[in-house]
Design a protein around this motif. Structure first.
Motif, PDB file in Angstrom:
ATOM      1  N   LEU A 170       0.913  -1.138  -0.028  1.00  0.00           N
ATOM      2  CA  LEU A 170       0.042   0.128   0.011  1.00  0.00           C
ATOM      3  C   LEU A 170       0.921   1.295   0.030  1.00  0.00           C
ATOM      4  CD1 LEU A 170      -2.718   1.692   0.108  1.00  0.00           C
ATOM      5  CD2 LEU A 170      -2.282   1.022   2.922  1.00  0.00           C
ATOM      6  N   VAL A 171       1.817   1.291   0.894  1.00  0.00           N
ATOM      7  CA  VAL A 171       2.731   2.628   1.086  1.00  0.00           C
ATOM      8  C   VAL A 171       3.512   2.520  -0.438  1.00  0.00           C
ATOM      9  CG1 VAL A 171       4.573   3.422   2.085  1.00  0.00           C
ATOM     10  CG2 VAL A 171       2.854   2.353   3.471  1.00  0.00           C
ATOM     11  N   ARG A 172       4.067   1.531  -0.886  1.00  0.00           N
ATOM     12  CA  ARG A 172       4.788   1.478  -1.991  1.00  0.00           C
ATOM     13  C   ARG A 172       3.885   2.119  -3.231  1.00  0.00           C
ATOM     14  NH1 ARG A 172       7.043  -3.695  -2.219  1.00  0.00           N
ATOM     15  NH2 ARG A 172       8.876  -3.095  -1.350  1.00  0.00           N
ATOM     16  N   THR A 173       2.469   1.696  -3.404  1.00  0.00           N
ATOM     17  CA  THR A 173       1.501   2.294  -4.220  1.00  0.00           C
ATOM     18  C   THR A 173       1.285   3.762  -4.266  1.00  0.00           C
ATOM     19  OG1 THR A 173       0.495   0.193  -4.522  1.00  0.00           O
ATOM     20  CG2 THR A 173      -0.576   2.062  -5.262  1.00  0.00           C
ATOM     21  N   VAL A 174       1.031   4.077  -2.814  1.00  0.00           N
ATOM     22  CA  VAL A 174       0.776   5.570  -2.581  1.00  0.00           C
ATOM     23  C   VAL A 174       2.282   6.414  -3.022  1.00  0.00           C
ATOM     24  CG1 VAL A 174       0.757   7.263  -0.875  1.00  0.00           C
ATOM     25  CG2 VAL A 174      -0.756   5.129  -0.839  1.00  0.00           C
ATOM     26  N   HIS A 175       3.357   5.897  -2.857  1.00  0.00           N
ATOM     27  CA  HIS A 175       4.562   6.618  -3.207  1.00  0.00           C
ATOM     28  C   HIS A 175       4.774   6.684  -4.543  1.00  0.00           C
ATOM     29  CE1 HIS A 175       9.263   6.713  -3.607  1.00  0.00           C
ATOM     30  NE2 HIS A 175       8.723   7.868  -3.119  1.00  0.00           N
ATOM     31  N   ALA A 176       4.469   5.532  -5.460  1.00  0.00           N
ATOM     32  CA  ALA A 176       4.412   5.484  -6.832  1.00  0.00           C
ATOM     33  C   ALA A 176       3.558   6.274  -7.287  1.00  0.00           C
ATOM     34  CB  ALA A 176       4.377   3.999  -7.284  1.00  0.00           C
ATOM     35  N   SER A 177       2.556   6.729  -6.810  1.00  0.00           N
ATOM     36  CA  SER A 177       1.454   7.591  -7.289  1.00  0.00           C
ATOM     37  C   SER A 177       2.038   9.147  -7.495  1.00  0.00           C
ATOM     38  CB  SER A 177       0.288   7.503  -6.784  1.00  0.00           C
ATOM     39  OG  SER A 177       0.400   8.458  -5.340  1.00  0.00           O
ATOM     40  N   GLY A 178       3.062   9.489  -6.858  1.00  0.00           N
ATOM     41  CA  GLY A 178       3.823  10.781  -7.181  1.00  0.00           C
ATOM     42  C   GLY A 178       3.952  11.491  -5.645  1.00  0.00           C
ATOM     43  N   LYS A 179       3.748  10.817  -4.570  1.00  0.00           N
ATOM     44  CA  LYS A 179       3.834  11.428  -3.445  1.00  0.00           C
ATOM     45  C   LYS A 179       5.120  11.396  -2.567  1.00  0.00           C
ATOM     46  CE  LYS A 179      -0.772  12.204  -3.494  1.00  0.00           C
ATOM     47  NZ  LYS A 179      -1.225  13.559  -3.946  1.00  0.00           N
ATOM     48  N   LEU A 219       8.369   8.399   6.645  1.00  0.00           N
ATOM     49  CA  LEU A 219       7.694   7.128   7.210  1.00  0.00           C
ATOM     50  C   LEU A 219       8.228   7.268   8.697  1.00  0.00           C
ATOM     51  CD1 LEU A 219       6.136   4.497   7.029  1.00  0.00           C
ATOM     52  CD2 LEU A 219       8.165   3.664   6.221  1.00  0.00           C
ATOM     53  N   VAL A 220       7.638   7.421   9.887  1.00  0.00           N
ATOM     54  CA  VAL A 220       8.026   6.888  11.092  1.00  0.00           C
ATOM     55  C   VAL A 220       7.621   5.781  11.494  1.00  0.00           C
ATOM     56  CG1 VAL A 220       7.901   7.357  13.572  1.00  0.00           C
ATOM     57  CG2 VAL A 220       8.390   9.307  12.158  1.00  0.00           C
ATOM     58  N   GLU A 221       8.651   4.762  11.660  1.00  0.00           N
ATOM     59  CA  GLU A 221       8.501   3.137  11.928  1.00  0.00           C
ATOM     60  C   GLU A 221       9.311   2.667  12.524  1.00  0.00           C
ATOM     61  OE1 GLU A 221       6.352   0.543  12.037  1.00  0.00           O
ATOM     62  OE2 GLU A 221       5.537   1.820  10.393  1.00  0.00           O
ATOM     63  N   HIS A 222       8.703   1.488  13.695  1.00  0.00           N
ATOM     64  CA  HIS A 222       9.650   0.760  14.497  1.00  0.00           C
ATOM     65  C   HIS A 222       9.965  -0.390  13.863  1.00  0.00           C
ATOM     66  CE1 HIS A 222      10.384   2.484  18.425  1.00  0.00           C
ATOM     67  NE2 HIS A 222       9.104   2.756  18.506  1.00  0.00           N
ATOM     68  N   VAL A 223       9.053  -0.878  12.868  1.00  0.00           N
ATOM     69  CA  VAL A 223       9.186  -2.057  12.389  1.00  0.00           C
ATOM     70  C   VAL A 223      10.192  -2.174  11.087  1.00  0.00           C
ATOM     71  CG1 VAL A 223       8.086  -4.170  11.234  1.00  0.00           C
ATOM     72  CG2 VAL A 223       6.603  -2.724  12.804  1.00  0.00           C
ATOM     73  N   GLN A 224      11.371  -2.869  11.189  1.00  0.00           N
ATOM     74  CA  GLN A 224      12.573  -2.524  10.595  1.00  0.00           C
ATOM     75  C   GLN A 224      12.130  -3.249   9.063  1.00  0.00           C
ATOM     76  OE1 GLN A 224      16.455  -3.291  11.762  1.00  0.00           O
ATOM     77  NE2 GLN A 224      16.014  -3.015  14.135  1.00  0.00           N
ATOM     78  N   GLU A 225      11.353  -4.163   8.978  1.00  0.00           N
ATOM     79  CA  GLU A 225      11.158  -4.689   7.815  1.00  0.00           C
ATOM     80  C   GLU A 225      10.501  -3.747   6.654  1.00  0.00           C
ATOM     81  OE1 GLU A 225       8.245  -8.034   5.669  1.00  0.00           O
ATOM     82  OE2 GLU A 225       8.617  -8.286   7.826  1.00  0.00           O
ATOM     83  N   VAL A 226       9.576  -2.911   7.442  1.00  0.00           N
ATOM     84  CA  VAL A 226       8.966  -1.784   6.523  1.00  0.00           C
ATOM     85  C   VAL A 226       9.960  -0.876   5.909  1.00  0.00           C
ATOM     86  CG1 VAL A 226       7.158   0.057   6.799  1.00  0.00           C
ATOM     87  CG2 VAL A 226       6.971  -2.163   8.056  1.00  0.00           C
ATOM     88  N   ILE A 227      10.895  -0.342   6.913  1.00  0.00           N
ATOM     89  CA  ILE A 227      11.924   0.501   6.521  1.00  0.00           C
ATOM     90  C   ILE A 227      12.858  -0.251   5.400  1.00  0.00           C
ATOM     91  CG2 ILE A 227      14.170   1.607   7.513  1.00  0.00           C
ATOM     92  CD1 ILE A 227      11.714   3.144   8.580  1.00  0.00           C
ATOM     93  N   HIS A 228      13.162  -1.397   5.653  1.00  0.00           N
ATOM     94  CA  HIS A 228      14.094  -1.761   4.725  1.00  0.00           C
ATOM     95  C   HIS A 228      13.465  -2.142   3.263  1.00  0.00           C
ATOM     96  CE1 HIS A 228      18.197  -2.717   6.775  1.00  0.00           C
ATOM     97  NE2 HIS A 228      17.196  -2.846   7.796  1.00  0.00           N
ATOM     98  N   GLU A 229      12.258  -2.446   3.239  1.00  0.00           N
ATOM     99  CA  GLU A 229      11.259  -2.611   2.142  1.00  0.00           C
ATOM    100  C   GLU A 229      11.020  -1.496   1.472  1.00  0.00           C
ATOM    101  OE1 GLU A 229      10.458  -5.544   0.478  1.00  0.00           O
ATOM    102  OE2 GLU A 229      11.366  -6.852   1.991  1.00  0.00           O
ATOM    103  N   LEU A 230      11.035  -0.384   1.979  1.00  0.00           N
ATOM    104  CA  LEU A 230      10.331   0.776   1.512  1.00  0.00           C
ATOM    105  C   LEU A 230      11.236   2.110   1.327  1.00  0.00           C
ATOM    106  CD1 LEU A 230       6.988   0.780   3.210  1.00  0.00           C
ATOM    107  CD2 LEU A 230       7.180   0.326   0.647  1.00  0.00           C
ATOM    108  N   VAL A 231      12.082   2.401   2.288  1.00  0.00           N
ATOM    109  CA  VAL A 231      12.681   3.875   2.138  1.00  0.00           C
ATOM    110  C   VAL A 231      13.953   3.643   1.200  1.00  0.00           C
ATOM    111  CG1 VAL A 231      11.334   4.169   4.288  1.00  0.00           C
ATOM    112  CG2 VAL A 231      13.978   3.563   4.057  1.00  0.00           C
TER     113      VAL A 231
END
Length: 208
Positions: free
Chosen positions: A165-174, A178-190
């Motif tokens: 979902l976050v990847r799709t939102v970012h790809a839409s041009g936004k 992202l403030v996050e504790h879950v390292q998987e989210v950070i590594h996958e996205l940012v």
């Protein structure tokens, strides 16, 4: 500063248009305070803060959405007796009337809620509530989206869907912070991560 407590100190940060930047750090590191400053909910005690081309040192919280900033909270709090669409419609009121219908439909589509549009938000599970929280932010039609630990409380399967979902939102041009504790989210996205400790920037670089 909050009285004698300095929550965020000398954090030098630039976020460029179209980036997806992560902010990490232990509890009490100043992450939530930094996000509330970027959202216009708090004002800086000193220093300079410019968001979407606007001086945020004197901004009113109610003006943040009008200059292009939207914040998705960790704990979604929609109007539980209203439908998914009605919740999104309310958020869209910051936009000109002629553009609202298009913005609402796009928010429903991007978040995968089009087939849930007529359900009341009180009927939604946790992942769907997270989707609705993001959809309400998209309905502001922001340039900058702030995500405050949106992965909190999700199981492994739902976490995978949230990352998409976050990847799709970012790809839409936004632009996304992202403030996050879950390292998987950070590594996958940012593309870039900033680590805070005791209110100061400890390090900055790629997730690796």
């Amino acid at each position: 500063r909050f009285g004698g407590v300095t929550a965020v100190k000398d954090v030098d940060l630039e976020v460029y248009e179209g980036e997806l930047v992560g902010v990490m750090g232990p509890n009490g590191a100043g992450k939530s305070t930094l996000l509330s400053l970027l959202a216009g909910a708090q004002r800086v005690s000193s220093g300079r803060l410019e968001v979407c081309g606007t001086d945020f040192s004197k901004i009113r919280h109610s003006d943040a959405a009008h200059v292009g900033v939207g914040l998705a909270h960790q704990i979604p709090k929609p109007f539980r007796k209203l439908t998914v669409r009605e919740n999104i419609e309310i958020a869209s009121f910051v936009n000109p009337r002629a553009r609202r219908a298009e913005i609402i439909e796009k928010a429903l589509e991007l978040t995968g809620l089009a087939n849930r549009a007529h359900k009341t938000s009180g009927q939604l599970g946790l992942l769907e509530l997270k989707r609705l929280e993001v959809a309400r932010v998209l309905a502001l039609d922001p340039e900058l989206i702030l995500l405050d630990e949106v992965a909190a409380g999700l199981n492994a399967h739902d976490l995978t869907e949230l990352i998409e979902l976050v990847r799709t939102v970012h790809a839409s041009g936004k632009t996304v912070v992202l403030v996050e504790h879950v390292q998987e989210v950070i590594h996958e996205l940012v593309q870039r991560v900033v680590v805070l400790e005791w209110g100061e920037k400890l390090m900055e670089g790629t997730p690796a």
